[in-house]
Design an enzyme around this catalytic site. Structure first.
Site, mmCIF file in Angstrom:
data_model
loop_
_atom_site.group_PDB
_atom_site.id
_atom_site.type_symbol
_atom_site.label_atom_id
_atom_site.label_comp_id
_atom_site.label_asym_id
_atom_site.label_seq_id
_atom_site.Cartn_x
_atom_site.Cartn_y
_atom_site.Cartn_z
ATOM 1 C CG ASP A 1 -18.298 -5.766 -19.227
ATOM 2 O OD1 ASP A 1 -17.078 -5.589 -19.376
ATOM 3 O OD2 ASP A 1 -18.801 -6.731 -18.628
ATOM 4 C CE LYS B 1 -21.978 -6.261 -15.183
ATOM 5 N NZ LYS B 1 -20.841 -7.096 -15.149
ATOM 6 N N GLY C 1 -13.353 -8.212 -19.155
ATOM 7 C CA GLY C 1 -11.990 -7.731 -18.912
ATOM 8 C C GLY C 1 -11.299 -8.685 -17.945
ATOM 9 N N GLY C 2 -9.994 -8.848 -18.078
ATOM 10 C CA GLY C 2 -9.228 -9.677 -17.142
ATOM 11 C C GLY C 2 -9.640 -11.125 -17.185
ATOM 12 C CG MET D 1 -13.774 -2.802 -9.013
ATOM 13 S SD MET D 1 -15.144 -3.927 -8.697
ATOM 14 C CE MET D 1 -14.323 -5.329 -7.976
HETATM 15 C C1 LIG Z 1 -14.960 -5.398 -11.999
HETATM 16 S S1 LIG Z 1 -13.222 -5.593 -11.791
HETATM 17 C C2 LIG Z 1 -12.901 -6.753 -13.028
HETATM 18 C C3 LIG Z 1 -11.594 -7.455 -12.851
HETATM 19 C C4 LIG Z 1 -11.285 -8.419 -13.977
HETATM 20 N N1 LIG Z 1 -12.224 -9.503 -14.020
HETATM 21 C C5 LIG Z 1 -9.860 -8.965 -13.874
HETATM 22 O O1 LIG Z 1 -9.671 -10.151 -13.643
HETATM 23 O O2 LIG Z 1 -8.933 -8.163 -14.029
HETATM 24 C C6 LIG Z 1 -12.639 -4.083 -12.438
HETATM 25 C C7 LIG Z 1 -11.369 -3.591 -11.791
HETATM 26 O O3 LIG Z 1 -10.249 -4.279 -12.286
HETATM 27 C C8 LIG Z 1 -9.135 -3.435 -12.315
HETATM 28 N N2 LIG Z 1 -8.653 -3.388 -13.698
HETATM 29 C C9 LIG Z 1 -9.105 -4.082 -14.739
HETATM 30 N N3 LIG Z 1 -8.364 -3.839 -15.838
HETATM 31 C C10 LIG Z 1 -7.407 -2.988 -15.460
HETATM 32 C C11 LIG Z 1 -6.326 -2.373 -16.146
HETATM 33 N N4 LIG Z 1 -6.070 -2.600 -17.433
HETATM 34 N N5 LIG Z 1 -5.533 -1.525 -15.461
HETATM 35 C C12 LIG Z 1 -5.752 -1.300 -14.140
HETATM 36 N N6 LIG Z 1 -6.761 -1.854 -13.459
HETATM 37 C C13 LIG Z 1 -7.566 -2.685 -14.106
HETATM 38 C C14 LIG Z 1 -9.578 -2.079 -11.826
HETATM 39 O O4 LIG Z 1 -9.301 -2.008 -10.449
HETATM 40 C C15 LIG Z 1 -11.059 -2.142 -12.086
HETATM 41 O O5 LIG Z 1 -11.751 -1.286 -11.208
#
Ligand SMILES: C[S@@+](CC[C@H](N)C(=O)[O-])C[C@H]1O[C@@H](n2cnc3c(N)ncnc32)[C@H](O)[C@@H]1O
Length: 468
Positions: free
Chosen positions: A249, A271, A302-303, A384
């Site tokens: 995504d 998404k 992501g993450g 988010m």
């Molecule tokens: C739906 S959540 C997913 C989080 C993800 N599963 C994680 O563990 O990082 C998405 C949010 O993660 C944060 N986010 C993810 N990657 C980021 C990055 N590289 N820099 C800053 N914020 C990030 C932001 O706040 C974004 O709105």
């Protein structure tokens, strides 16, 4: 690419090395290792080549290169100690369409020699296109330690079974899955530890059993981290390299997606805030369907998949439908953004705990325990939360957090585009209004944020820091 990497078959073919010194000797040795018929053209020879000529391992023509017709050679290496002569050799070879390499001058010839790791029949070659032979050697040294010596034996074993495996499995996909299973499982381990007979027995057994029930694929729910591909785990990378299809995504950084096997099918399921390319139920169903078709599916998030990643929902469906899966953790945004912006999430002097919350707005508000979030000596990380930042600021102050409490916003953390905005609760909205950070942005609130000034270390190509 400036060069096309290829492996040349020079077995029993005439190859010329022009020059008689140590460098020429090293090149001649390589050509011999690949079973070329080596002729060394040089008025005189150094010690090594002289011995080889006496032993009949190479042919020696004791002449200047200009006296020898170059026609008929499959490959030429110009290795004299005279750069002008080397260039002339290259020119003569090019005119005759003979591949030519000029030592220490990658531009002059038509091909370059890479640094190699020889685990024959497995050979890995590394080249920097002549830009930095030292770097190529360093990379080679790292690969040397990564590729066990037993890979050669493994290569021989697979070569012997290739035909049978081809007969046993109809499609390329099935064959690839079988080999992945063999090369990363107990067969490979037995080969590495020198137990060849046992390895072969297990391979025979796998060949029988795998053909019986090898049709179900698998889903790997992989945490792709916050953006820097160097933050992927080894396991994530390994599975990404094996994928038949990757379902990803918006949050997955392009540099991370790049690490997926080149010919894997790529399915984007979107998404974005309020603009779902595919509903969550559809994604869950898609993963199960692909695996049931026998594919190895990487669901790349992501993450970390289990932190605001809906990972639980996706594997719930798989578990219900009996689809095998693995979950591979990733570095979550809080961890990545905190480290890359020099903001420790906990610190003995400032914060004894850290809380991750979602700042996602629902009907213009956030259903959070503000009283708890307003307690001192902690760090709060809002995922988010960019859209809802005014609500966050308002609620924290309303629940007693001092207006001068430090706050940081990290946009595209850990990437070359990382931007860090720092201020306090009373002035951050003004900074945001002026600088317009974009998603993905992470918000951190707490005393630890003040350490950013001192501990910030990361500098990417386009990184940026703004203070209110
Ligand atoms: C739906 S959540 C997913 C989080 C993800 N599963 C994680 O563990 O990082 C998405 C949010 O993660 C944060 N986010 C993810 N990657 C980021 C990055 N590289 N820099 C800053 N914020 C990030 C932001 O706040 C974004 O709105």
């Amino acid at each position: 690419m400036d060069f096309l990497p290829v492996f040349l078959d020079i077995k029993s073919r005439p190859c010329a090395v022009i020059g008689g010194g140590d460098v020429a000797a090293r090149k001649a040795k390589l050509l011999q290792a690949a079973q070329g018929q080596v002729t060394v053209i040089a008025p005189t020879l150094g010690k090594t080549l002289k011995t080889q000529a006496e032993n009949g391992e190479i042919t020696h023509l004791a002449k200047a290169y200009s006296q020898v017709p170059l026609e008929g050679y499959a490959l030429i290496i110009a290795a004299t100690d005279d750069a002008v002569v080397n260039r002339q050799i290259a020119e003569s070879a090019r005119q005759r369409n003979i591949p030519v390499n000029v030592v220490d001058n990658p531009d002059a010839g038509s091909f370059i020699m890479p640094s190699i790791i020889d685990r024959s029949p497995v050979i890995a070659a590394v080249s920097t296109g002549g830009a930095s032979p030292v770097l190529a050697r360093l990379i080679r040294a790292r690969l040397e330690s990564l590729i066990p010596a037993g890979y050669g034996r493994l290569g021989e074993l697979t070569a012997r079974y290739r035909k049978r495996v081809k007969e046993a499995f109809q499609t390329i996909g099935e064959r690839r899955r079988f080999w992945d299973h063999i090369l990363q499982g107990s067969v490979a381990e037995r080969v590495f530890s020198g137990h060849m007979e046992e390895a072969e027995a297990v391979l025979e057994k796998e060949l029988r059993e795998f053909s019986a029930d090898g049709s179900m694929g698998e889903v790997y729910l992989v945490g792709g981290g916050p953006g820097d591909p160097d933050l992927l785990t080894f396991r994530a990378l390994r599975l990404m390299q094996q994928a038949d299809v990757v379902v990803y995504d918006r949050l997955v950084a392009p540099a991370v997606l790049e690490m997926v096997r080149q010919d894997a099918e790529r399915i984007y399921v979107g998404k974005e805030r309020d603009r779902h390319a595919m509903h969550q139920e559809e994604i869950n169903a898609l993963l199960a369907k692909l695996a049931k078709e026998g594919k190895r599916v990487v669901r790349l998030k992501g993450g970390d998949p289990f932190i605001f990643g809906r990972g639980g929902e996706e594997i719930d469906t798989l578990a219900e439908q009996g689809v095998p899966f693995q979950v591979i953790p990733g570095i979550t945004a809080a961890s990545g953004c905190a480290t890359y912006s020099g903001i420790p999430l906990t610190h003995r002097d400032y914060a004894q705990s850290v809380t991750f919350v979602t700042g996602h707005l629902k009907d213009g508000s956030m259903n959070l325990n503000w009283h708890q979030l307003a307690q001192p000596h902690q760090t709060i990380v809002f995922y988010m939360g960019l859209m809802g930042l005014p609500v966050i600021v308002e609620q924290l102050i309303a629940h007693g957090v001092p207006e001068n409490m430090p706050i940081a916003l990290v946009q595209q953390g850990t990437t070359h585009m990382q931007r860090v905005f720092t201020g306090n609760l009373s002035n951050i909205l003004e900074l945001v209004e002026r600088e317009q950070p974009r998603p993905p942005t992470l918000i951190m609130v707490g005393e630890v944020v003040q350490l950013h000034e001192k501990l910030s270390w990361y500098k990417g190509k386009n990184t940026d820091r703004q203070r209110a």
